[in-house]
Design a protein around this motif. Structure first.
Motif, PDB file in Angstrom:
ATOM      1  N   ARG A   1       0.831  -1.208   0.000  1.00 54.95           N
ATOM      2  CA  ARG A   1       0.000   0.000   0.000  1.00 54.95           C
ATOM      3  C   ARG A   1       0.863   1.255   0.000  1.00 54.95           C
ATOM      4  O   ARG A   1       0.567   2.226  -0.703  1.00 54.95           O
ATOM      5  CB  ARG A   1      -0.938  -0.022   1.207  1.00 54.95           C
ATOM      6  N   PHE A   2       1.925   1.228   0.798  1.00 53.78           N
ATOM      7  CA  PHE A   2       2.830   2.372   0.817  1.00 53.78           C
ATOM      8  C   PHE A   2       3.464   2.569  -0.565  1.00 53.78           C
ATOM      9  O   PHE A   2       3.533   3.699  -1.068  1.00 53.78           O
ATOM     10  CB  PHE A   2       3.941   2.165   1.858  1.00 53.78           C
ATOM     11  N   TYR A   3       3.912   1.486  -1.175  1.00 47.81           N
ATOM     12  CA  TYR A   3       4.570   1.611  -2.479  1.00 47.81           C
ATOM     13  C   TYR A   3       3.641   2.268  -3.501  1.00 47.81           C
ATOM     14  O   TYR A   3       4.032   3.207  -4.198  1.00 47.81           O
ATOM     15  CB  TYR A   3       5.038   0.242  -2.983  1.00 47.81           C
ATOM     16  N   PHE A   4       2.421   1.777  -3.594  1.00 44.66           N
ATOM     17  CA  PHE A   4       1.498   2.324  -4.596  1.00 44.66           C
ATOM     18  C   PHE A   4       1.037   3.741  -4.250  1.00 44.66           C
ATOM     19  O   PHE A   4       0.753   4.541  -5.155  1.00 44.66           O
ATOM     20  CB  PHE A   4       0.292   1.398  -4.768  1.00 44.66           C
ATOM     21  N   ALA A   5       0.994   4.078  -2.975  1.00 43.92           N
ATOM     22  CA  ALA A   5       0.530   5.408  -2.578  1.00 43.92           C
ATOM     23  C   ALA A   5       1.629   6.465  -2.651  1.00 43.92           C
ATOM     24  O   ALA A   5       1.365   7.626  -2.995  1.00 43.92           O
ATOM     25  CB  ALA A   5      -0.034   5.360  -1.153  1.00 43.92           C
ATOM     26  N   ARG A   6       2.883   6.063  -2.347  1.00 43.29           N
ATOM     27  CA  ARG A   6       3.935   7.056  -2.165  1.00 43.29           C
ATOM     28  C   ARG A   6       5.058   7.018  -3.205  1.00 43.29           C
ATOM     29  O   ARG A   6       5.701   8.034  -3.461  1.00 43.29           O
ATOM     30  CB  ARG A   6       4.557   6.881  -0.770  1.00 43.29           C
ATOM     31  N   LEU A   7       5.334   5.876  -3.783  1.00 38.11           N
ATOM     32  CA  LEU A   7       6.457   5.749  -4.721  1.00 38.11           C
ATOM     33  C   LEU A   7       5.997   5.617  -6.162  1.00 38.11           C
ATOM     34  O   LEU A   7       6.549   6.255  -7.059  1.00 38.11           O
ATOM     35  CB  LEU A   7       7.336   4.548  -4.319  1.00 38.11           C
ATOM     36  N   PHE A   8       5.001   4.815  -6.389  1.00 38.02           N
ATOM     37  CA  PHE A   8       4.472   4.583  -7.735  1.00 38.02           C
ATOM     38  C   PHE A   8       4.020   5.869  -8.435  1.00 38.02           C
ATOM     39  O   PHE A   8       4.229   6.028  -9.650  1.00 38.02           O
ATOM     40  CB  PHE A   8       3.315   3.588  -7.630  1.00 38.02           C
ATOM     41  N   PRO A   9       3.430   6.842  -7.719  1.00 41.72           N
ATOM     42  CA  PRO A   9       2.967   8.077  -8.396  1.00 41.72           C
ATOM     43  C   PRO A   9       4.082   8.916  -9.008  1.00 41.72           C
ATOM     44  O   PRO A   9       3.787   9.854  -9.769  1.00 41.72           O
ATOM     45  CB  PRO A   9       2.271   8.844  -7.263  1.00 41.72           C
ATOM     46  N   GLU A  10       5.332   8.597  -8.707  1.00 42.03           N
ATOM     47  CA  GLU A  10       6.446   9.281  -9.365  1.00 42.03           C
ATOM     48  C   GLU A  10       6.323   9.201 -10.881  1.00 42.03           C
ATOM     49  O   GLU A  10       6.823  10.060 -11.613  1.00 42.03           O
ATOM     50  CB  GLU A  10       7.767   8.648  -8.915  1.00 42.03           C
ATOM     51  N   THR A  11       5.662   8.185 -11.378  1.00 45.17           N
ATOM     52  CA  THR A  11       5.558   7.973 -12.818  1.00 45.17           C
ATOM     53  C   THR A  11       4.864   9.127 -13.531  1.00 45.17           C
ATOM     54  O   THR A  11       5.167   9.408 -14.697  1.00 45.17           O
ATOM     55  CB  THR A  11       4.802   6.666 -13.113  1.00 45.17           C
ATOM     56  N   ALA A  12       3.944   9.806 -12.866  1.00 45.46           N
ATOM     57  CA  ALA A  12       3.226  10.917 -13.515  1.00 45.46           C
ATOM     58  C   ALA A  12       4.198  12.032 -13.895  1.00 45.46           C
ATOM     59  O   ALA A  12       4.157  12.553 -15.020  1.00 45.46           O
ATOM     60  CB  ALA A  12       2.135  11.453 -12.587  1.00 45.46           C
ATOM     61  N   THR A  13       5.077  12.389 -12.972  1.00 41.34           N
ATOM     62  CA  THR A  13       6.076  13.416 -13.265  1.00 41.34           C
ATOM     63  C   THR A  13       7.063  12.942 -14.315  1.00 41.34           C
ATOM     64  O   THR A  13       7.451  13.687 -15.223  1.00 41.34           O
ATOM     65  CB  THR A  13       6.826  13.794 -11.974  1.00 41.34           C
ATOM     66  N   LEU A  14       7.483  11.697 -14.188  1.00 36.79           N
ATOM     67  CA  LEU A  14       8.469  11.152 -15.129  1.00 36.79           C
ATOM     68  C   LEU A  14       7.945  11.141 -16.557  1.00 36.79           C
ATOM     69  O   LEU A  14       8.683  11.461 -17.506  1.00 36.79           O
ATOM     70  CB  LEU A  14       8.856   9.725 -14.704  1.00 36.79           C
TER      71      LEU A  14
END
Length: 603
Positions: free
Chosen positions: A571-584
């Motif tokens: 849950r932490f990964y998808f909430a806090r790290l995975f959203p980096e993809t939008a900026t990338l």
């Protein structure tokens, strides 16, 4: 002082509950008898070796470093390194996944990969000495003549000798087309090799009786560029016909690099002064042969950062549990103490969870790749072998670049958990950070890996291999798409899969018009791809955890905390790290203009 506990429970979770490796082995005759108990016994003993033999040498080896005797060109490794290596050989560890025809135990690569993760957590600098030998072994096993195999592979398999790869020269690193080292044919079929190499890891040391260098050089009539490079075996000591060691060859260490980290490993400046060498494979085809070793090394480098991420996380978590400082923002949690433990602070938990998520995601990806290599080498079905090889080729730059980038982020975050103590040598955290930094650089910088992924592995075949991985994502989405409990993992994964397809198509069209568009987008693109892959494996791990929690609840039993922790980390990964993809994705689309039309900046 830091500590280390091998993460055996999580390794078994990935292998047996997520990847189901023993079921996969049943389809491979050479591994069909490898069962859970066998794997458990090997990893338990391997973990003890890492924890008890090499880990205690990590800080002392970093402090002492290696010493070169300029008069003899011999290198002395830090105290205890040689004895630890002797125990490594005595235990049969070098032969774990080697070919039984040359004295190997023939076990799956995935088992060896787990062992090497533990070795890298324990002592990356020490592990590089035997680690590079695996690449040399694979190269000769694939491209060597029968005579070369009989001469060198048994000794490399047993660990009696070690291997290196000698590519880089003072004037050229990644661009091997600029290579100048010369190889002159001799009447006896050998070659006289002259040149200089730098940055040769484990290029000289005192742990074995002979070092087998694999050297790239040019023949007299070789074409210019990378198409004119040949590969040669150049042993430190010549090997006689009866297999014993003969005269000292004309290859020696002229200096050791003074580095930011991995001080316990001898990074050598190598001089070849008319050294005697033997051709491996075909003339002018050396780069293709060396790529067998380089690709093995790239996956190995990813394992180095995985190991460092794990050990840094373990120590940061232990410190956070004990350290008291400040009070919780929602009121004191431990009123009997003058302050609360720092685990009450949200940002401390964010740093720890970042390291944990990157370690466990990296472990799943690394072991999946190792299983693919086992399929590529040992599966009887040619199509399965081919599909596995294609996926390994696609994922190798992600393993190397994404895991090492994450390792730098994670070790730095874990150092931050310690506050000022993290900057002090005795806690070990600053060494983990320094050692992790090289992993983003060698075996092809992470930018090179990104160009390889986007330019060759994706656009090079119009996205065909990427679509194969996309099919795996699609199967999982279809399987769990209506499961509300999986929605928080499946929905963002499905969305990114579609976005990745669109991004790839856009970049492909841009690249036809301007090749710099690939260079401008590649690094961001690889991180998006890395999150797609990690997201896939985190969704699969959450899938298993949810099923196990539900099974326990149906029996009226409390859920295993291991699965609860796995689900919370997902849950932490998808909430806090995975959203980096939008900026990338946004920066990947920004194009090359803002980078390349900047001559005034650098005037």
């Amino acid at each position: 002082m830091p500590t280390y506990t091998p993460p055996l429970r999580d390794m078994h979770f990935v292998m047996h509950e997520v990847l189901k490796v023993t079921d996969e082995f049943k389809a491979m005759p050479k591994h069909a008898d490898v069962d859970v108990d066998t794997i458990s016994a090997i990893l338990e003993e391997g973990g003890k070796f890492a924890q008890e033999v090499t880990f205690p040498l990590n800080i002392s080896g970093d402090t002492e470093g290696c010493v070169l005797d300029q008069s003899t060109h011999e290198v002395t490794t830090p105290k205890g390194f040689k004895a630890a290596y002797a125990k490594y050989v005595e235990g049969g560890w070098p032969a774990l996944s080697g070919d039984p025809a040359y004295g190997g135990q023939g076990l799956p690569i995935v088992v060896n990969q787990c062992f090497y993760e533990m070795l890298n957590s324990a002592n990356q600098a020490w592990t590089m000495y035997p680690g590079l030998t695996h690449g040399a072994y694979e190269c000769l096993h694939t491209h060597g003549t029968d005579a070369q195999k009989q001469t060198y592979l048994p000794k490399l398999t047993s660990g009696e000798w070690t291997g290196t790869m000698c590519l880089t020269e003072p004037h050229c690193g990644t661009d091997l087309g600029l290579l100048r080292t010369k190889a002159e044919p001799q009447a006896d079929g050998s070659y006289k090799i002259t040149g200089n190499k730098i940055f040769i890891s484990a290029g000289e040391h005192d742990m074995v009786s002979n070092i087998i260098h694999l050297v790239l050089a040019r023949l007299p009539d070789a074409p210019q560029g990378s198409k004119g490079i040949s590969l040669f075996i150049v042993p430190k000591f010549l090997v006689t016909k009866d297999g014993t060691l003969g005269a000292r060859n004309g290859i020696y260490c002229a200096g050791l690099e003074h580095k930011m980290g991995i001080h316990g490993n001898a990074t050598a400046q190598i001089v070849l002064d008319g050294a005697q060498g033997w051709l491996v494979g075909q003339p002018n085809k050396g780069l293709a042969a060396m790529f067998v070793m380089m690709n093995a090394a790239r996956i190995g480098v990813g394992m180095q950062s995985l190991g460092l991420t794990e050990v840094a996380y373990q120590n940061a978590l232990a410190y956070a549990r004990d350290r008291i400082q400040g009070r919780s923002l929602t009121g004191p949690k431990n009123k009997d103490q003058p302050a609360d433990g720092i685990l009450v602070h949200p940002d401390v938990r964010k740093m720890l969870l970042t390291a944990k998520a990157y370690a466990e995601g990296g472990r799943a990806l690394s072991l999946y790749c190792a299983l693919l290599i086992d399929k590529e080498l040992s599966h009887p079905d040619e199509k399965v072998r081919q599909d596995a090889a294609e996926l390994v080729a696609l994922l190798t730059p992600i393993v190397k670049a994404f895991i090492t980038d994450n390792g730098w982020t994670a070790t730095s975050a874990c150092q931050q958990v310690f506050g000022g103590h993290g900057y002090i040598k005795e806690w070990g955290m600053e060494q983990f950070v320094r050692d992790a930094r090289i992993n983003m650089i060698y075996e092809g910088t992470n930018t090179i890996q990104s160009l390889d992924l986007l330019g060759r592995k994706v656009l090079g075949n119009n996205g065909a291999t990427l679509r194969k991985f996309g099919q795996l994502v699609g199967q999982l989405v279809e399987e769990e798409g209506v499961n509300e409990k999986m929605a928080e993992f499946i929905n963002p994964l499905a969305v990114l899969g579609d976005q990745m397809t669109k991004l790839t198509t856009e970049l492909g069209f841009k690249a036809f018009q301007n090749a710099d568009e690939v260079g401008a987008a590649a690094v961001d693109y690889l991180r998006v791809a890395g999150h797609l892959v990690f997201g896939y494996f985190w969704a699969r791990m959450a899938q298993v955890a949810l099923k196990e929690i539900a099974a326990a609840q149906s029996q009226g039993k409390p859920a295993d905390p291991f699965y609860q922790a796995k689900l919370q980390t997902a849950r932490f990964y998808f909430a806090r790290l995975f959203p980096e993809t939008a900026t990338l994705m946004r920066t990947a689309r920004s194009g090359s203009k803002v980078l390349m039309e900047t001559d005034a900046v650098f005037a």
